[in-house]
Design a protein around this motif. Structure first.
Motif, mmCIF file in Angstrom:
data_model
loop_
_atom_site.group_PDB
_atom_site.id
_atom_site.type_symbol
_atom_site.label_atom_id
_atom_site.label_comp_id
_atom_site.label_asym_id
_atom_site.label_seq_id
_atom_site.Cartn_x
_atom_site.Cartn_y
_atom_site.Cartn_z
ATOM 1 N N CYS A 1 0.411 -1.626 13.387
ATOM 2 C CA CYS A 1 0.333 -3.040 13.005
ATOM 3 C C CYS A 1 1.134 -3.907 13.969
ATOM 4 O O CYS A 1 0.684 -4.993 14.366
ATOM 5 C CB CYS A 1 0.849 -3.227 11.585
ATOM 6 S SG CYS A 1 -0.253 -2.601 10.290
ATOM 7 N N SER B 1 -12.794 -11.019 10.802
ATOM 8 C CA SER B 1 -13.045 -9.621 10.443
ATOM 9 C C SER B 1 -14.418 -9.139 10.883
ATOM 10 O O SER B 1 -14.623 -7.951 11.120
ATOM 11 C CB SER B 1 -12.900 -9.430 8.928
ATOM 12 O OG SER B 1 -13.803 -10.275 8.226
ATOM 13 N N ILE C 1 -7.236 -5.455 5.318
ATOM 14 C CA ILE C 1 -5.930 -4.973 4.829
ATOM 15 C C ILE C 1 -4.833 -5.369 5.819
ATOM 16 O O ILE C 1 -3.763 -5.823 5.431
ATOM 17 C CB ILE C 1 -5.953 -3.446 4.623
ATOM 18 C CG1 ILE C 1 -6.903 -3.085 3.482
ATOM 19 C CG2 ILE C 1 -4.555 -2.914 4.337
ATOM 20 C CD1 ILE C 1 -7.087 -1.590 3.286
ATOM 21 N N TYR C 2 -5.137 -5.189 7.119
ATOM 22 C CA TYR C 2 -4.173 -5.597 8.149
ATOM 23 C C TYR C 2 -3.888 -7.093 8.067
ATOM 24 O O TYR C 2 -2.731 -7.527 8.195
ATOM 25 C CB TYR C 2 -4.699 -5.233 9.536
ATOM 26 C CG TYR C 2 -3.994 -5.974 10.647
ATOM 27 C CD1 TYR C 2 -2.700 -5.628 11.022
ATOM 28 C CD2 TYR C 2 -4.619 -7.031 11.311
ATOM 29 C CE1 TYR C 2 -2.042 -6.320 12.034
ATOM 30 C CE2 TYR C 2 -3.974 -7.724 12.315
ATOM 31 C CZ TYR C 2 -2.685 -7.363 12.679
ATOM 32 O OH TYR C 2 -2.026 -8.058 13.664
ATOM 33 N N GLU D 1 -13.023 -3.521 6.259
ATOM 34 C CA GLU D 1 -12.116 -3.257 5.141
ATOM 35 C C GLU D 1 -10.691 -3.021 5.631
ATOM 36 O O GLU D 1 -9.743 -3.615 5.113
ATOM 37 C CB GLU D 1 -12.605 -2.051 4.341
ATOM 38 C CG GLU D 1 -11.728 -1.739 3.121
ATOM 39 C CD GLU D 1 -12.234 -0.547 2.327
ATOM 40 O OE1 GLU D 1 -11.555 -0.158 1.364
ATOM 41 O OE2 GLU D 1 -13.301 -0.005 2.690
ATOM 42 N N LYS D 2 -10.552 -2.163 6.641
ATOM 43 C CA LYS D 2 -9.216 -1.881 7.169
ATOM 44 C C LYS D 2 -8.619 -3.113 7.839
ATOM 45 O O LYS D 2 -7.417 -3.369 7.733
ATOM 46 C CB LYS D 2 -9.273 -0.720 8.168
ATOM 47 C CG LYS D 2 -9.511 0.626 7.519
ATOM 48 C CD LYS D 2 -9.459 1.750 8.548
ATOM 49 C CE LYS D 2 -9.663 3.101 7.884
ATOM 50 N NZ LYS D 2 -9.635 4.209 8.872
ATOM 51 N N TYR D 3 -9.471 -3.871 8.528
ATOM 52 C CA TYR D 3 -8.956 -5.060 9.197
ATOM 53 C C TYR D 3 -8.494 -6.099 8.185
ATOM 54 O O TYR D 3 -7.472 -6.772 8.391
ATOM 55 C CB TYR D 3 -10.019 -5.664 10.115
ATOM 56 C CG TYR D 3 -9.513 -6.862 10.884
ATOM 57 C CD1 TYR D 3 -8.562 -6.711 11.891
ATOM 58 C CD2 TYR D 3 -9.961 -8.145 10.584
ATOM 59 C CE1 TYR D 3 -8.075 -7.814 12.580
ATOM 60 C CE2 TYR D 3 -9.479 -9.246 11.273
ATOM 61 C CZ TYR D 3 -8.541 -9.070 12.274
ATOM 62 O OH TYR D 3 -8.062 -10.160 12.950
ATOM 63 N N TYR E 1 -14.940 -6.774 13.897
ATOM 64 C CA TYR E 1 -14.473 -5.390 13.871
ATOM 65 C C TYR E 1 -15.445 -4.495 13.110
ATOM 66 O O TYR E 1 -16.086 -4.922 12.154
ATOM 67 C CB TYR E 1 -13.079 -5.326 13.241
ATOM 68 C CG TYR E 1 -12.053 -6.097 14.036
ATOM 69 C CD1 TYR E 1 -11.267 -5.462 14.988
ATOM 70 C CD2 TYR E 1 -11.889 -7.476 13.858
ATOM 71 C CE1 TYR E 1 -10.331 -6.158 15.727
ATOM 72 C CE2 TYR E 1 -10.959 -8.189 14.611
ATOM 73 C CZ TYR E 1 -10.196 -7.520 15.537
ATOM 74 O OH TYR E 1 -9.281 -8.229 16.281
ATOM 75 N N GLU F 1 0.846 -1.198 0.000
ATOM 76 C CA GLU F 1 0.000 0.000 0.000
ATOM 77 C C GLU F 1 0.883 1.250 0.000
ATOM 78 O O GLU F 1 0.967 1.974 1.002
ATOM 79 C CB GLU F 1 -0.922 0.001 1.229
ATOM 80 C CG GLU F 1 -1.903 -1.141 1.283
ATOM 81 C CD GLU F 1 -3.023 -0.987 0.269
ATOM 82 O OE1 GLU F 1 -3.252 0.147 -0.193
ATOM 83 O OE2 GLU F 1 -3.676 -2.012 -0.044
ATOM 84 N N ILE G 1 -0.310 4.861 1.323
ATOM 85 C CA ILE G 1 -0.587 5.227 2.715
ATOM 86 C C ILE G 1 0.301 6.392 3.107
ATOM 87 O O ILE G 1 1.512 6.389 2.889
ATOM 88 C CB ILE G 1 -0.346 4.016 3.643
ATOM 89 C CG1 ILE G 1 -1.432 2.957 3.416
ATOM 90 C CG2 ILE G 1 -0.324 4.437 5.110
ATOM 91 C CD1 ILE G 1 -1.305 1.732 4.292
ATOM 92 N N THR H 1 1.716 3.686 10.669
ATOM 93 C CA THR H 1 0.921 2.495 10.361
ATOM 94 C C THR H 1 1.665 1.229 10.762
ATOM 95 O O THR H 1 1.076 0.283 11.281
ATOM 96 C CB THR H 1 0.578 2.447 8.861
ATOM 97 O OG1 THR H 1 -0.108 3.649 8.491
ATOM 98 C CG2 THR H 1 -0.294 1.251 8.538
ATOM 99 N N ASP I 1 -14.710 -1.853 11.277
ATOM 100 C CA ASP I 1 -14.195 -1.496 9.956
ATOM 101 C C ASP I 1 -13.527 -2.726 9.337
ATOM 102 O O ASP I 1 -12.321 -2.935 9.459
ATOM 103 C CB ASP I 1 -13.198 -0.337 10.071
ATOM 104 C CG ASP I 1 -12.917 0.307 8.717
ATOM 105 O OD1 ASP I 1 -12.988 -0.407 7.699
ATOM 106 O OD2 ASP I 1 -12.620 1.515 8.688
#
Length: 263
Positions: free
Chosen positions: A115, A131, A142-143, A138-140, A134, A102, A105, A111, A136
């Motif tokens: 993480c 996921s 990505i994590y 989408e963000k999770y 949580y 990414e 960012i 970030t 969010d």
């Protein structure tokens, strides 16, 4: 696993007031901090003579280190032979992964820190990769993508993070690579990571005697409420109350919190 005659009694505490008067010849006290561990290491005194005892006192963190060192010395538990990365190395790996995956960012360094912290907390509190837990997703997700790459990198380096030591120590106990204690007495160890709770549960499932005692606290109904005319009067009342408390409990420490005296 070593024979049962080498097992130790385990005492875990957050307050020296609840420590048993006597302990076995091999008593192990676990505490949340080193200061209390040093208190437990002092010889107990009965009448006018000191009782000879072998008391080993450690904080939870130090006990973790001792167990890990035992695994290293034995050489039989291969995961313990992995290299433990420091925080700078861990964050550098996260930064590299995020930069590749990414690059848009804005604050990659921050970030990476987030993480790394999330990864440590997941290990300590045994958080599942779900996921839907949580807000969010989408963000999770990505994590989670970053996390998979991070774990692959750790494998390629034959390395682990410090937060992964306790889960591996639990695995070692299950594989009989570490000696189970014969008895555990906990004193006010409620706020501990889930991995420690899982370890204690494993001890109980394997017939380790487990005794849980709460912290002795002052009953709120017994507290004195004093109306003071001014700041000087308030401070004097605090000093008097602290002095009386120390006369009854000379082994304890008292902190006085006052207003900003400059004002």
């Amino acid at each position: 696993m070593t024979s049962s005659k080498n097992q130790q009694d385990l005492f875990l505490s957050n307050d020296g007031e609840n420590v048993p008067n006597q302990s076995t010849d091999q008593s192990l006290f676990l505490t949340p901090n080193n200061r209390l561990a040093r208190e437990f290491s002092k010889p107990s005194k009965q009448t006018n003579a000191f009782v000879t005892q072998k008391i080993l006192a450690y904080s939870l963190g130090n006990y973790e280190t001792i167990l890990w060192d035992q695994l290293l010395r034995s050489g039989e538990f291969l995961p313990a032979c992995k290299r433990i990365l420091n925080q700078s190395q861990i964050e550098y790996i996260w930064q590299d992964i995020i930069t590749i995956c990414e690059p848009d960012i804005l604050n990659i360094n921050q970030t990476a820190k987030l993480c790394a912290k999330a990864f440590d907390l997941e290990a300590q509190y045994c958080v599942p990769d779900e996921s839907e837990l949580y807000t969010d997703e989408e963000k999770y997700n990505i994590y989670l993508k970053f996390k998979v790459l991070f774990e692959q990198k750790l494998d390629s380096l034959n390395a682990i993070c410090a937060s992964q030591k306790m889960p591996l120590i639990l695995e070692a106990f299950k594989a009989q690579q570490l000696t189970l204690p014969s008895k555990i007495a906990t004193y006010d160890l409620e706020q501990i990571p889930q991995i420690w709770t899982n370890l204690f549960a494993f001890f109980q499932d394997n017939h380790v005697v487990f005794e849980k005692k709460p912290l002795i606290t002052m009953d709120s109904t017994s507290k004195n409420i004093v109306a003071c005319d001014d700041l000087d009067h308030e401070i004097q009342e605090m000093i008097t109350d602290a002095f009386q408390f120390m006369c009854v409990h000379p082994e304890k420490s008292v902190a006085l919190i006052v207003h900003d005296l400059a004002n």
